[in-house]
Every structure is written in structure tokens, then in C-alpha cells.
Design a protein around this motif. Structure first.
Motif, PDB file in Angstrom:
ATOM      1  N   ARG A  96       6.848  22.282  18.556  1.00 17.60           N
ATOM      2  CA  ARG A  96       6.326  20.865  18.280  1.00 17.60           C
ATOM      3  C   ARG A  96       6.511  20.021  19.849  1.00 17.60           C
ATOM      4  N   LYS A  97       7.086  20.419  20.199  1.00 14.64           N
ATOM      5  CA  LYS A  97       7.506  19.654  21.893  1.00 14.64           C
ATOM      6  C   LYS A  97       6.168  19.507  22.911  1.00 14.64           C
ATOM      7  N   GLY A 139       2.186  30.703  16.464  1.00 21.11           N
ATOM      8  CA  GLY A 139       2.961  29.643  15.749  1.00 21.11           C
ATOM      9  C   GLY A 139       3.492  30.746  14.984  1.00 21.11           C
ATOM     10  N   THR A 140       4.730  29.940  13.410  1.00 18.77           N
ATOM     11  CA  THR A 140       5.932  30.682  13.421  1.00 18.77           C
ATOM     12  C   THR A 140       6.078  31.710  12.545  1.00 18.77           C
ATOM     13  N   LYS A 185      12.068  27.501  10.823  1.00 17.31           N
ATOM     14  CA  LYS A 185      12.144  25.529  11.111  1.00 17.31           C
ATOM     15  C   LYS A 185      11.900  26.332  12.977  1.00 17.31           C
ATOM     16  N   GLU A 186      12.937  26.620  13.169  1.00 15.31           N
ATOM     17  CA  GLU A 186      13.699  26.210  14.881  1.00 15.31           C
ATOM     18  C   GLU A 186      11.961  26.133  15.922  1.00 15.31           C
ATOM     19  N   GLN A 187      11.235  27.135  14.930  1.00 21.33           N
ATOM     20  CA  GLN A 187      10.202  27.467  15.927  1.00 21.33           C
ATOM     21  C   GLN A 187       8.942  26.037  16.175  1.00 21.33           C
ATOM     22  N   GLU A 193      17.918  33.779   6.951  1.00 24.86           N
ATOM     23  CA  GLU A 193      17.089  33.407   8.761  1.00 24.86           C
ATOM     24  C   GLU A 193      15.936  33.838   9.122  1.00 24.86           C
ATOM     25  N   ILE A 194      15.361  34.276   8.291  1.00 25.08           N
ATOM     26  CA  ILE A 194      14.010  34.034   8.839  1.00 25.08           C
ATOM     27  C   ILE A 194      13.443  32.414   8.629  1.00 25.08           C
ATOM     28  N   ARG A 195      13.690  32.366   7.561  1.00 29.83           N
ATOM     29  CA  ARG A 195      13.188  30.623   7.523  1.00 29.83           C
ATOM     30  C   ARG A 195      14.160  29.610   8.074  1.00 29.83           C
TER      31      ARG A 195
END
Length: 297
Positions: free
Chosen positions: A269-270, A9-10, A262-264, A256-258
């Protein structure tokens, strides 16, 4: 194939806590999939579990390298395989828990990674290039790597460029070693962002800045700390007086953590094989239902 449960998870999603809860229920041992927890001394900033928090459940791949050491995906995959195989050989269930997507994929998908010693001259040449220059090299020499590489992580881009410049650009066939169940934990975005803020403030209160000061005092280089990203990078910048104020530093780090979260999520999701569980709707029982079915099939 032997079975492996993966919980991912993120950042700030609670995967560590639910991973321990589940490992306790299933008499499992945990293999960490976190690119910063492998290093000693990176405790608060990486969210490393304390001895008390482990509840005596063995954790593997934590504190296996020293600051400034080069620790690659090859190192992680090799050590993860060794730990998982050892756990299975002792008749215990292995759980892999962590949010470093590349680490998770390397084990779940069985990346066929070429192992070898880097050319020091090539590594020096690549390290002196800017991130933008490296990306341009990839566009020209190895465009297929653009979608597979975290283009904001300079060290990972450097490794991809090294592959490009040595002609190692052929696709490698993955060979999965385990049958895996991948469970992803998720929150509504606004709730996750609030969790990120509360966790950041808590870590700052318990000494995250001093942790970085101590790392520097004990020999961790600024280059190493900067390359870790997020908390370590921005605290380093704060200590070097690169922010106008503590508030400016705090706001930038929170942002930046947010962005990382989002990037994670985009990365995760891929994967079409992740079974997502809602952390606001009895996640433990949802995970147990998935795990019971996985072991009984």
C-alpha cells in the motif's frame, strides 16, 4: 524506456495463476520475484509452479541458487535485469510476477544498490547479535533504515546494520530502467484468510513436511531453513519437537502466514502506483484493460 508489466499481491492471492493467464494472452515470459523460489528444492513451501502449471510459458529466476547459498538483493536485481533485457531483445514481452516487495521495488524503482564482498569478520559479528540488538544499532547508527527495512526479517536487518557499521548510510538515487505498470491483486480479508488456510492444508497433505526433511537430509542447514521464515521455519521447529502437537504447530503457522499477508499489504500500500484489481470481480478482464492501455499509450 522499455515496458514491464508487474503483477504482485499478498501470499495466497492468486497472482501466480493470473500472471500465467495474462502471459499466455500477451505472449509474455515471466520473471519471478519471490525470495524463496530462487532456491532449488524449495518447491511446495514456496508455491513454486510445476512444469505443467507453467503451460510452457518460460519462467525466469526460479531454481537459480542452491540451499545455503547467499542470495542477496543485488543478486536478484542483476539477474532480473539480465532476464528482462534478454526477453525484450527477443521481441517478447516481460512480466514480473511475485510478492517479495523488496524484489519488486528493486526493479520497478531501480534501486542503486552498492555491490561488494562482505567483510567476513563484520558479517560474523553482526550474525551473532540478536534481532533486538541489531535494531538498537540501527536506531543509533542508521535510523533512516528503520522504515525501509523489514524489522522482522533478521537477515535484512543484518544487511542494514552492515551498511550502518561501514558508514554506507547515504541515500541512493533510484534510476528506473523500465516504464512499468504495477497491478496488485486483492481479496476481502476473510476470503484471503480462508484461501491461506486451504492452501496450507493442501501443501501439508502433498508433503511439505517431507520436503523440509529431505532438504535437511541433503545438507540444508537449520540456520538456512530458519532464515527462510514461515513454512520452512515452523516445520523445522516442528521437526525439532518445539511444538506440543501437530495442531499447535498448524495453528501457529496459520497465524503467522495471516500476519505475513497483512504485512505484505501494508508494504504494497506504500506504493501509490499500484493499480488494484478485485479478484472477485473478473480480474482477468480488469488486468487486460490496464495492460492494453499501457501498451497502447
Amino acid at each position: 524506456m522499455e515496458k514491464l508489466v508487474v503483477i504482485t499481491g499478498t501470499t495466497a492471492s492468486g497472482k501466480t495463476d493470473i500472471g500465467i493467464d495474462l502471459a499466455e494472452k500477451y505472449n509474455a515470459e515471466i520473471v519471478s520475484a519471490d525470495s524463496r523460489q530462487v532456491f532449488t528444492g524449495l518447491d511446495i513451501g514456496s508455491g513454486k509452479v510445476t512444469l505443467e502449471e507453467t503451460r510452457e510459458i518460460p519462467h525466469h529466476l526460479i531454481d537459480v541458487a542452491k540451499p545455503n547459498d547467499f542470495f542477496s538483493l543485488v543478486n536478484f536485481q542483476k539477474m532480473a535485469y539480465e532476464s528482462i533485457d534478454d526477453i525484450i531483445a527477443r521481441g517478447v514481452k516481460p512480466f514480473m510476477v511475485g510478492g517479495t516487495g523488496l524484489y519488486v521495488n528493486a526493479v520497478v524503482d531501480g534501486y542503486n544498490i552498492k555491490e561488494g564482498f562482505p567483510d567476513p569478520k563484520l558479517r560474523k559479528y553482526v550474525s551473532e547479535k540478536s534481532l533486538e540488538e541489531l535494531i538498537e544499532i540501527l536506531k543509533e547508527k542508521f535510523p533512516a533504515a528503520l522504515e525501509k527495512t523489514d524489522l522482522k526479517n533478521k537477515r535484512r536487518v543484518e544487511r542494514a546494520v552492515e551498511r550502518a557499521l561501514t558508514g554506507d548510510t547515504k541515500d541512493r538515487i533510484n534510476t528506473p530502467r523500465y516504464e512499468t505498470l504495477v497491478i496488485g491483486v486483492t481479496w476481502p480479508r476473510d476470503v484471503l484468510y480462508q484461501r491461506i488456510l486451504e492452501r496450507l492444508d493442501r501443501r501439508l497433505e502433498i508433503g511439505m513436511i517431507k520436503e523440509v526433511e529431505d532438504l535437511r537430509a541433503n545438507g540444508a542447514t537449520d540456520e538456512f531453513l530458519y532464515g527462510l521464515g514461515l513454512e520452512y521455519r515452523y516445520i523445522l521447529m516442528y521437526l525439532r519437537n518445539e511444538f506440543e502437537s501437530f495442531s499447535a504447530f498448524h495453528d501457529k503457522l496459520f497465524m503467522e502466514i495471516r500476519h505475513l499477508a497483512k504485512e505484505q499489504m501494508t508494504w504494497l500500500r506504500k506504493r501509490s502506483d499500484i493499480h488494484w484489481i478485485d479478484m472477485q470481480d473478473d480480474p482477468f478482464e480488469s488486468a487486460c484493460s490496464l495492460i492494453d492501455k499501457f501498451y497502447n499509450d
